[in-house]
Structure formats: structure tokens, C-alpha cells
Design a protein around this motif. Structure first.
Motif, PDB file in Angstrom:
ATOM      1  N   LEU A 204       0.728  -1.342  -0.085  1.00 17.56           N
ATOM      2  CA  LEU A 204      -0.003   0.301   0.572  1.00 17.56           C
ATOM      3  C   LEU A 204       0.640   1.645  -0.499  1.00 17.56           C
ATOM      4  O   LEU A 204       2.007   1.659   0.958  1.00 17.56           O
ATOM      5  N   ALA A 205       1.052   2.173  -0.736  1.00 16.68           N
ATOM      6  CA  ALA A 205       1.741   3.250  -0.958  1.00 16.68           C
ATOM      7  C   ALA A 205       0.427   4.401  -0.839  1.00 16.68           C
ATOM      8  O   ALA A 205      -0.492   4.649  -2.053  1.00 16.68           O
ATOM      9  N   PHE A 206       1.099   5.093   0.022  1.00 16.32           N
ATOM     10  CA  PHE A 206       0.389   6.208   0.174  1.00 16.32           C
ATOM     11  C   PHE A 206       1.006   7.543  -0.635  1.00 16.32           C
ATOM     12  O   PHE A 206       2.976   7.911  -0.197  1.00 16.32           O
ATOM     13  N   LEU A 207       1.229   8.645  -1.497  1.00 17.57           N
ATOM     14  CA  LEU A 207       1.542   9.737  -2.501  1.00 17.57           C
ATOM     15  C   LEU A 207       0.808  10.358  -1.930  1.00 17.57           C
ATOM     16  O   LEU A 207       0.120  10.917  -2.108  1.00 17.57           O
ATOM     17  N   THR A 208       2.486  11.476  -0.770  1.00 15.80           N
ATOM     18  CA  THR A 208       1.521  12.475   0.284  1.00 15.80           C
ATOM     19  C   THR A 208       1.996  13.626  -0.727  1.00 15.80           C
ATOM     20  O   THR A 208       3.310  13.855  -1.225  1.00 15.80           O
ATOM     21  N   ASP A 209       2.402  15.092   0.590  1.00 14.41           N
ATOM     22  CA  ASP A 209       3.049  15.981  -0.009  1.00 14.41           C
ATOM     23  C   ASP A 209       4.079  15.923   1.092  1.00 14.41           C
ATOM     24  O   ASP A 209       4.990  17.742   1.017  1.00 14.41           O
ATOM     25  N   VAL A 210       4.556  15.338   1.628  1.00 15.87           N
ATOM     26  CA  VAL A 210       6.113  15.180   2.461  1.00 15.87           C
ATOM     27  C   VAL A 210       6.798  14.232   1.679  1.00 15.87           C
ATOM     28  O   VAL A 210       6.449  12.874   1.336  1.00 15.87           O
ATOM     29  N   HIS A 264       3.731   2.091   2.369  1.00 11.96           N
ATOM     30  CA  HIS A 264       5.205   2.935   2.054  1.00 11.96           C
ATOM     31  C   HIS A 264       4.698   4.485   2.401  1.00 11.96           C
ATOM     32  O   HIS A 264       3.086   5.215   1.401  1.00 11.96           O
ATOM     33  N   ILE A 265       4.760   5.490   2.562  1.00 12.26           N
ATOM     34  CA  ILE A 265       4.695   6.745   2.547  1.00 12.26           C
ATOM     35  C   ILE A 265       5.978   8.054   1.905  1.00 12.26           C
ATOM     36  O   ILE A 265       7.225   7.596   2.124  1.00 12.26           O
ATOM     37  N   CYS A 287       9.235   3.567   4.726  1.00 11.14           N
ATOM     38  CA  CYS A 287       8.787   1.817   4.437  1.00 11.14           C
ATOM     39  C   CYS A 287       8.049   1.707   5.757  1.00 11.14           C
ATOM     40  O   CYS A 287       9.196   1.091   7.083  1.00 11.14           O
ATOM     41  N   PHE A 288       7.141   0.844   5.731  1.00  9.46           N
ATOM     42  CA  PHE A 288       6.430   0.031   7.865  1.00  9.46           C
ATOM     43  C   PHE A 288       5.857  -1.723   6.842  1.00  9.46           C
ATOM     44  O   PHE A 288       5.956  -1.533   6.166  1.00  9.46           O
ATOM     45  N   HIS A 289       6.574  -1.861   8.131  1.00 14.38           N
ATOM     46  CA  HIS A 289       6.782  -3.669   7.958  1.00 14.38           C
ATOM     47  C   HIS A 289       6.222  -4.010   9.370  1.00 14.38           C
ATOM     48  O   HIS A 289       6.277  -3.166   9.973  1.00 14.38           O
TER      49      HIS A 289
END
Length: 293
Positions: A204-210, A264-265, A287-289
Motif C-alpha cells: 500500500l503506497a500513500f503518495l503525499t506532500d511530504v 510506504h509513505i 517503509c512500514f513492515h
């Protein structure tokens, strides 16, 4: 051929070789990409993100895009003379705002579908109302009524799995309804997290502003590239994480706890951040696991 030209070609070959084990590992695996923020309002970045996701599809991944549209919704709300209002990062959504949000998200959805199709991949745009994909209940923010904002209670994952099986790339707009078929606006992060858990996504990937997670956002040396679920929960409980990052961290840890292998952020403002995180040894985001990995 000149030596310089040969060196450049060899560098390109090295990049492909570095990506090979990741392509092998994630072949036919589902990846959910939450797409929003500034990258959506910049046409060039928008094209880059869609190219990245399309490439993932063409090398054997099974991507699902879940998109927001907050900035565009705010722009249209301003056009009708209303002032956007937020409580704890959630848009206060009255009946008129709900109507505008659904219209704008539908427009954004079909625009993304067109971009994917233009690159030679078949995409289907749906909202969470289609096939009862996203069923929800009314969401409150610290006990405050914020209108037609929904909390996902159930995902009909068969809708998405069937599309993936037929080789389509699903593009999901975060609109759902409750048991009484009342329409609700759903936070796109929440929708992406719920979908990733339901389809048992590998990523799961979050495309953000940070760029990712910092212990202290004002101190760039405190950037964290990897976090276990327990470490993320400890950060949350410590109170050092605040603002819009807090609900993202909660979604990340929830997804990991419920079987998503990696979360992922990433900074969607950086060109091709998704590919750099997935296909390179170094990676660029957080990355979170699971614990113990």
C-alpha cells in the motif's frame, strides 16, 4: 560508440538489473496506490504518477489506484461562494458540498482513466458506490457532526478482484453509501487502507506532500526510512507526531497489522517516487513492515 555513451547505456542496464528481483518478487501481487495531494494538481507530476502505475501493471503487478481530489473540490466549492471547512483534517460536508464532491471526484476519476488508457492499459473507473464496493457509516470527529463524511465498515473486494482478474486497472473514487443508501464522502487514505486490507494487497503506497515520517518535522536529520508496526505505534503514543501525519500513521499500522506486507509513505511531488521506492535497494520514502522482519 563513444565511451561516454556506452557508460550511460550500462548505467541504464544496471538500473534494470537492480529492479529485476523486485519485479520477480511482486509479480502478480496486488499493490494499492493512494494518489492525492499536490501531485494531482500538477499536470506534469500527474502524468508521471500514471506512467509509474501503468509501468507496474505492464511488468506484472496488479495495481489499484484510489484517488482523492481535495484541492479540486475546494476550488469548486469556492466557485459557488462557500468557504471550505475542515475539522481534524476532515472536510465538513453538508448536502451541497457532498453533491459537489461527488461531481468533482467523478470528473477526476475519468480523467485518470483516460490517462491510463492513453498509455495502452485498460482501466475502469468506479466509485465506492458501484457494486457496493465501499459500505460505510456516518463518521464523527471527536464527537462532532461533520456532515456526510463516511467511515468504511465493509469492502466488497470481489468487485476489484474480478476487474484485476480480467486484466483491468481499477481506479477508485472514495464515495460510498450506508445501509440506507445515503451517500458519503470518504477520506481517500481511509478508503485506500480499507481496500488494501480487503484485497490482501502486498503493498500500500500513500503518495503525499511530504518525504515520509520525521520524529521532528522541523529537523530533517530525524527522517525515518523504516518502521515496524510497533515502532510506529510507539511514535503515535509518544505524542511527537501530529497534524495530517497522525491519521496516516494509524492507517499504516492498521494495514500492517491486518496482513498488508509493506506500506510506504512517499512524496508524490518527486517525479517517479513510486518506482524509486519499489524498484531500488535504497528507496526514498518511509517503509512500514511487520515486527520481526
Amino acid at each position: 560508440m563513444q565511451t561516454k555513451e556506452m557508460d550511460e547505456l550500462l548505467k541504464k542496464a544496471e538500473v534494470l538489473i537492480e529492479a529485476l528481483p523486485y519485479i520477480q518478487k511482486f509479480n502478480r501481487k496486488i499493490i494499492v496506490v493512494k494518489y492525492g495531494g499536490s501531485a494531482m494538481s500538477n499536470p506534469e507530476l500527474q502524468k508521471n504518477v500514471i506512467k509509474d502505475v501503468t509501468l507496474l501493471k505492464l511488468v506484472g503487478f496488479k495495481p489499484i489506484i484510489v484517488h482523492g481530489g481535495g484541492k479540486e473540490i475546494s476550488r469548486w466549492i469556492a466557485k459557488v461562494g462557500k468557504e471550505p471547512e475542515f475539522v481534524n483534517g476532515l472536510r465538513v460536508t453538508d448536502e451541497e458540498t457532498m453533491e459537489i464532491a461527488e461531481m468533482v471526484l467523478g470528473k477526476v476519476n475519468k480523467s485518470l482513466v483516460s490517462m491510463v488508457e492513453e498509455l495502452g492499459v485498460h482501466a475502469i473507473g468506479i466509485s465506492g458506490k458501484d457494486g457496493g464496493l465501499l459500505q460505510c457509516e456516518k463518521k464523527y470527529s471527536d464527537g462532532k457532526d461533520i456532515g456526510f463524511v463516511g467511515n468504511v465498515t465493509k469492502v466488497n473486494e470481489k468487485v476489484l478482484l474480478d476487474l484485476l482478474e480480467k486484466d483491468f486497472l481499477p481506479v477508485v473514487s472514495p464515495i460510498g453509501f450506508d445501509d440506507n443508501y445515503t451517500t458519503y464522502n470518504i477520506n481517500a487514505d481511509d478508503a485506500a487502507c480499507a481496500i488494501a486490507k480487503a484485497v490482501k494487497a502486498e503493498k500500500l503506497a500513500f503518495l503525499t506532500d511530504v518525504e515520509g515520517v520525521y520524529k521532528d518535522f522541523n529537523d530533517k536529520s530525524t527522517f525515518i526510512s523504516r518502521l515496524t508496526a510497533s515502532e510506529a505505534e510507539a511514535l503515535i503514543n509518544s505524542g511527537v507526531i501530529g497534524g495530517g501525519m497522525l491519521p496516516k500513521l494509524n492507517n499504516c499500522t492498521s494495514a500492517i497489522r491486518e496482513g498488508v506486507s509493506r506500506v510506504h509513505i512517499l512524496d508524490g511531488r518527486n517525479p517517479h517516487s513510486l518506482l524509486l521506492e519499489i524498484f531500488t535497494n535504497q528507496g526514498i520514502g518511509t517503509c512500514f513492515h511487520a515486527d520481526g522482519e
